[in-house]
Motif scaffolding. Structure first.
Motif, mmCIF file in Angstrom:
data_model
loop_
_atom_site.group_PDB
_atom_site.id
_atom_site.type_symbol
_atom_site.label_atom_id
_atom_site.label_comp_id
_atom_site.label_asym_id
_atom_site.label_seq_id
_atom_site.Cartn_x
_atom_site.Cartn_y
_atom_site.Cartn_z
ATOM 1 N N UNK A 1 0.840 -1.160 0.000
ATOM 2 C CA UNK A 1 0.000 0.000 0.000
ATOM 3 C C UNK A 1 0.896 1.237 0.000
ATOM 4 N N UNK A 2 0.544 2.199 -0.814
ATOM 5 C CA UNK A 2 1.241 3.484 -0.849
ATOM 6 C C UNK A 2 0.236 4.563 -0.507
ATOM 7 N N UNK A 3 0.566 5.385 0.461
ATOM 8 C CA UNK A 3 -0.295 6.495 0.875
ATOM 9 C C UNK A 3 0.449 7.789 0.556
ATOM 10 N N UNK A 4 -0.153 8.621 -0.265
ATOM 11 C CA UNK A 4 0.420 9.905 -0.647
ATOM 12 C C UNK A 4 -0.555 10.990 -0.198
ATOM 13 N N UNK A 5 -0.280 11.638 0.943
ATOM 14 C CA UNK A 5 -1.225 12.597 1.523
ATOM 15 C C UNK A 5 -1.473 13.813 0.636
ATOM 16 N N UNK A 6 -2.679 14.345 0.760
ATOM 17 C CA UNK A 6 -2.987 15.621 0.110
ATOM 18 C C UNK A 6 -2.599 16.745 1.066
ATOM 19 N N UNK A 7 -2.700 17.964 0.615
ATOM 20 C CA UNK A 7 -2.337 19.126 1.439
ATOM 21 C C UNK A 7 -3.184 19.226 2.706
ATOM 22 N N UNK A 8 -4.416 18.771 2.654
ATOM 23 C CA UNK A 8 -5.310 18.907 3.804
ATOM 24 C C UNK A 8 -5.236 17.745 4.794
ATOM 25 N N UNK A 9 -4.551 16.665 4.435
ATOM 26 C CA UNK A 9 -4.442 15.510 5.334
ATOM 27 C C UNK A 9 -3.524 15.807 6.511
ATOM 28 N N UNK A 10 -3.898 15.271 7.667
ATOM 29 C CA UNK A 10 -3.052 15.388 8.860
ATOM 30 C C UNK A 10 -2.199 14.132 8.960
ATOM 31 N N UNK A 11 -0.892 14.315 9.112
ATOM 32 C CA UNK A 11 0.042 13.206 9.111
ATOM 33 C C UNK A 11 -0.278 12.184 10.199
ATOM 34 N N UNK A 12 -0.580 12.621 11.405
ATOM 35 C CA UNK A 12 -0.843 11.690 12.498
ATOM 36 C C UNK A 12 -2.043 10.780 12.202
ATOM 37 N N UNK A 13 -3.056 11.325 11.598
ATOM 38 C CA UNK A 13 -4.228 10.516 11.242
ATOM 39 C C UNK A 13 -3.841 9.455 10.216
ATOM 40 N N UNK A 14 -3.032 9.837 9.241
ATOM 41 C CA UNK A 14 -2.588 8.878 8.227
ATOM 42 C C UNK A 14 -1.668 7.822 8.824
ATOM 43 N N UNK A 15 -0.820 8.215 9.763
ATOM 44 C CA UNK A 15 0.052 7.243 10.425
ATOM 45 C C UNK A 15 -0.780 6.217 11.194
ATOM 46 N N UNK A 16 -1.786 6.683 11.886
ATOM 47 C CA UNK A 16 -2.680 5.770 12.609
ATOM 48 C C UNK A 16 -3.401 4.827 11.645
ATOM 49 N N UNK A 17 -3.829 5.355 10.511
ATOM 50 C CA UNK A 17 -4.525 4.554 9.506
ATOM 51 C C UNK A 17 -3.591 3.498 8.910
ATOM 52 N N UNK A 18 -2.343 3.889 8.655
ATOM 53 C CA UNK A 18 -1.374 2.934 8.118
ATOM 54 C C UNK A 18 -1.136 1.800 9.109
ATOM 55 N N UNK A 19 -1.022 2.129 10.395
ATOM 56 C CA UNK A 19 -0.822 1.095 11.405
ATOM 57 C C UNK A 19 -2.032 0.168 11.475
ATOM 58 N N UNK A 20 -3.207 0.736 11.318
ATOM 59 C CA UNK A 20 -4.424 -0.083 11.306
ATOM 60 C C UNK A 20 -4.418 -1.062 10.136
ATOM 61 N N UNK A 21 -3.983 -0.607 8.959
ATOM 62 C CA UNK A 21 -3.881 -1.503 7.801
ATOM 63 C C UNK A 21 -2.930 -2.665 8.098
ATOM 64 N N UNK A 22 -1.785 -2.349 8.698
ATOM 65 C CA UNK A 22 -0.805 -3.385 9.037
ATOM 66 C C UNK A 22 -1.405 -4.357 10.050
ATOM 67 N N UNK A 23 -2.068 -3.823 11.055
ATOM 68 C CA UNK A 23 -2.689 -4.660 12.084
ATOM 69 C C UNK A 23 -3.752 -5.591 11.504
ATOM 70 N N UNK A 24 -4.332 -5.195 10.370
ATOM 71 C CA UNK A 24 -5.383 -5.985 9.733
ATOM 72 C C UNK A 24 -4.895 -6.831 8.564
ATOM 73 N N UNK A 25 -3.572 -7.001 8.442
ATOM 74 C CA UNK A 25 -3.053 -7.950 7.469
ATOM 75 C C UNK A 25 -2.244 -7.414 6.309
ATOM 76 N N UNK A 26 -2.194 -6.114 6.117
ATOM 77 C CA UNK A 26 -1.353 -5.577 5.051
ATOM 78 C C UNK A 26 0.111 -5.880 5.380
ATOM 79 N N UNK A 27 0.873 -6.306 4.405
ATOM 80 C CA UNK A 27 2.253 -6.724 4.636
ATOM 81 C C UNK A 27 3.284 -5.609 4.479
ATOM 82 N N UNK A 28 2.938 -4.567 3.741
ATOM 83 C CA UNK A 28 3.885 -3.478 3.512
ATOM 84 C C UNK A 28 3.112 -2.202 3.226
ATOM 85 N N UNK A 29 3.497 -1.126 3.871
ATOM 86 C CA UNK A 29 2.876 0.170 3.623
ATOM 87 C C UNK A 29 3.916 1.274 3.590
#
Length: 74
Positions: A1-29
């Motif tokens: 998974x590749x996450x490329x934030x937009x100007x309005x995205x908050x980094x901490x929210x995206x970091x939490x979301x990435x960790x959630x993806x990993x916790x749910x089975x994603x192998x690489x983000x």
């Protein structure tokens, strides 16, 4: 998974979301922070790795021949 934030995205929210993806089975983000020129690499059971201004990313063993050149992204 590749996450490329937009100007309005908050980094901490995206970091939490990435960790959630990993916790749910994603192998690489990859979370790409263009403003700070940093890449956050997420993998199961491994601490988040932070790269400062890398020229490229490679998939290593999971995506063996995949290389993402970052000159036009960061």
């Amino acid at each position: 998974m590749i996450q490329l934030p937009s100007e309005s995205d908050r980094l901490q929210i995206l970091q939490d979301k990435m960790q959630e993806y990993i916790d749910n089975g994603t192998q690489l983000g990859w979370l790409i922070d263009r403003k700070k020129r940093q890449i956050f690499i997420y993998r199961p059971n491994i601490a988040v790795e932070v790269l400062d201004n890398p020229k490229r990313l490679c998939g290593k063993t999971l995506l063996r021949r995949f290389i993402l050149h970052l000159s036009h992204i960061c």
